[in-house]
Write a protein that holds these residues in place. Structure first.
Motif, short mmCIF file in Angstrom:
data_model
loop_
_atom_site.label_atom_id
_atom_site.label_comp_id
_atom_site.label_asym_id
_atom_site.label_seq_id
_atom_site.Cartn_x
_atom_site.Cartn_y
_atom_site.Cartn_z
N LEU A 1 64.24 -4.48 30.60
CA LEU A 1 63.33 -5.40 29.88
C LEU A 1 63.74 -6.72 29.40
O LEU A 1 62.82 -7.70 29.32
N GLU B 1 59.68 6.44 28.31
CA GLU B 1 58.48 5.37 28.06
C GLU B 1 58.35 5.06 26.99
O GLU B 1 58.23 3.52 26.53
N ALA C 1 61.06 2.55 25.89
CA ALA C 1 60.96 1.16 26.25
C ALA C 1 60.01 0.24 25.55
O ALA C 1 60.33 -0.74 25.44
N ALA D 1 61.21 -2.98 23.68
CA ALA D 1 60.29 -4.24 24.16
C ALA D 1 59.86 -4.99 23.08
O ALA D 1 59.80 -6.14 22.72
N CYS E 1 56.77 -4.92 28.06
CA CYS E 1 57.06 -3.47 29.05
C CYS E 1 55.76 -3.36 29.88
O CYS E 1 55.75 -2.29 30.68
N PHE F 1 56.68 -2.14 33.46
CA PHE F 1 58.00 -1.73 33.41
C PHE F 1 58.06 -0.08 33.57
O PHE F 1 57.26 0.53 32.87
#
Length: 307
Positions: free
Chosen positions: A77, A123, A126, A130, A216, A295
């Protein structure tokens, strides 16, 4: 008025509040002392506030060997955001939450609780990280950590003045209002500091959500993460944050929810509105295809700890 200018004004107001408390408690002498202390605190916070906050929460630093999946998500990231690799920390706490700190992108750190890494999908993790990197990219971290330091000092100074009462002789540099000034400072100063913290934090959270979703590439990851964090925070107390309420605005979600009356002065915007805005970002305009190339976190091959 730009977000940066508004935040600067609010930070100046917090410093002025600290000086006002000094005046109420010690008259002219108290005002001068408070000014010198506030100046020193701002300089000290510039260099050390990030490490101070991490120390408050007993955060432990991890790397690509001790927490490969979590560290790898942050690394990829950061690369997507065009940022230097921040230091990465884990906080032993069951409540899912996270924050970023540091005086600039070159000296930034991100921290996630064990509860967040355990409860959220890769996910969703992330999406959260982010968001924290968006704070780093926007250079919010210095303002937020300095604000936490000064707001905590305002409350401490006000309580200190109430305990000692202050001198009633202003000619000797004492409190011009005596015990009345001490009581006013003790009652009103922490409330005013909380209100300024609220204003500073709320101007930054929506922007960090937006930039984080762009970093992301999947707004729904962050939207789902915020929903799950909010639901969990309502029944999982964060005793570390309760012990340091002036740091609550650093977290992605209010860590005091369901654990303290301090959440009456929430430093975060409404979670439902944050989620609504993120979901709206995920819906492409009419006639446009859903953007690609977001991402993708590396999934765990088997269930296990993040580090």
């Amino acid at each position: 008025m730009t977000s940066t200018l508004k935040t600067t004004i609010l930070l100046a107001a917090l410093t002025a509040l600290f000086m006002t408390v000094g005046f109420l408690l010690g008259g002219k002498t108290g005002l001068i002392v408070a000014f010198v202390v506030a100046l020193g605190m701002n300089l000290f916070s510039y260099w050390n506030s990030g490490d101070m906050v991490l120390s408050m929460y007993g955060a432990r630093e991890v790397d690509a060997y001790s927490a490969p999946e979590y560290y790898g998500i942050v690394a990829r990231l950061a690369e997507r955001a065009g940022l230097p690799m921040p230091r990465v920390f884990i906080i032993e706490n069951d409540q899912p939450n996270a924050f970023a700190t540091g005086r600039d992108p070159e000296h930034a750190a991100v921290a996630a609780t064990t509860g967040l890494l355990r409860m959220l999908s890769p996910e969703e993790v992330a999406g959260v990280m982010a968001h924290e990197l968006a704070h780093v990219k926007n250079r919010d971290t210095l303002i937020m950590t300095v604000t936490a330091t000064i707001a905590g000092a305002v409350s401490m100074l006000a309580n200190f003045g109430l305990f000692f009462g202050g001198s009633s002789n202003d000619e000797r540099g004492g409190n011009p209002l005596g015990m009345v000034g001490a009581i006013l400072a003790a009652v009103l100063a922490p409330i005013a500091a909380s209100l300024v913290q609220m204003a500073i934090s709320r101007t930054r959270e929506y922007e960090a959500d937006r930039i984080g979703a762009e970093i992301c590439g999947r707004p729904l990851w962050l939207a789902d993460a915020l929903t799950n964090i909010h639901n969990a925070a309502n029944h999982i107390p964060n005793y570390q944050a309760a012990a340091h309420p002036a740091t609550a605005h650093l977290f992605i979600a209010n860590p005091l929810s369901g654990a303290s009356l301090s959440n009456l002065f929430s430093t975060h915007p409404d979670m439902g509105e944050r989620v609504r805005r993120l979901r709206a970002m995920a819906v492409p305009p009419a006639g446009h295809a859903q953007p690609r190339g977001g991402f993708m976190p590396q999934r765990r091959n088997r269930p296990g700890p993040w580090g």
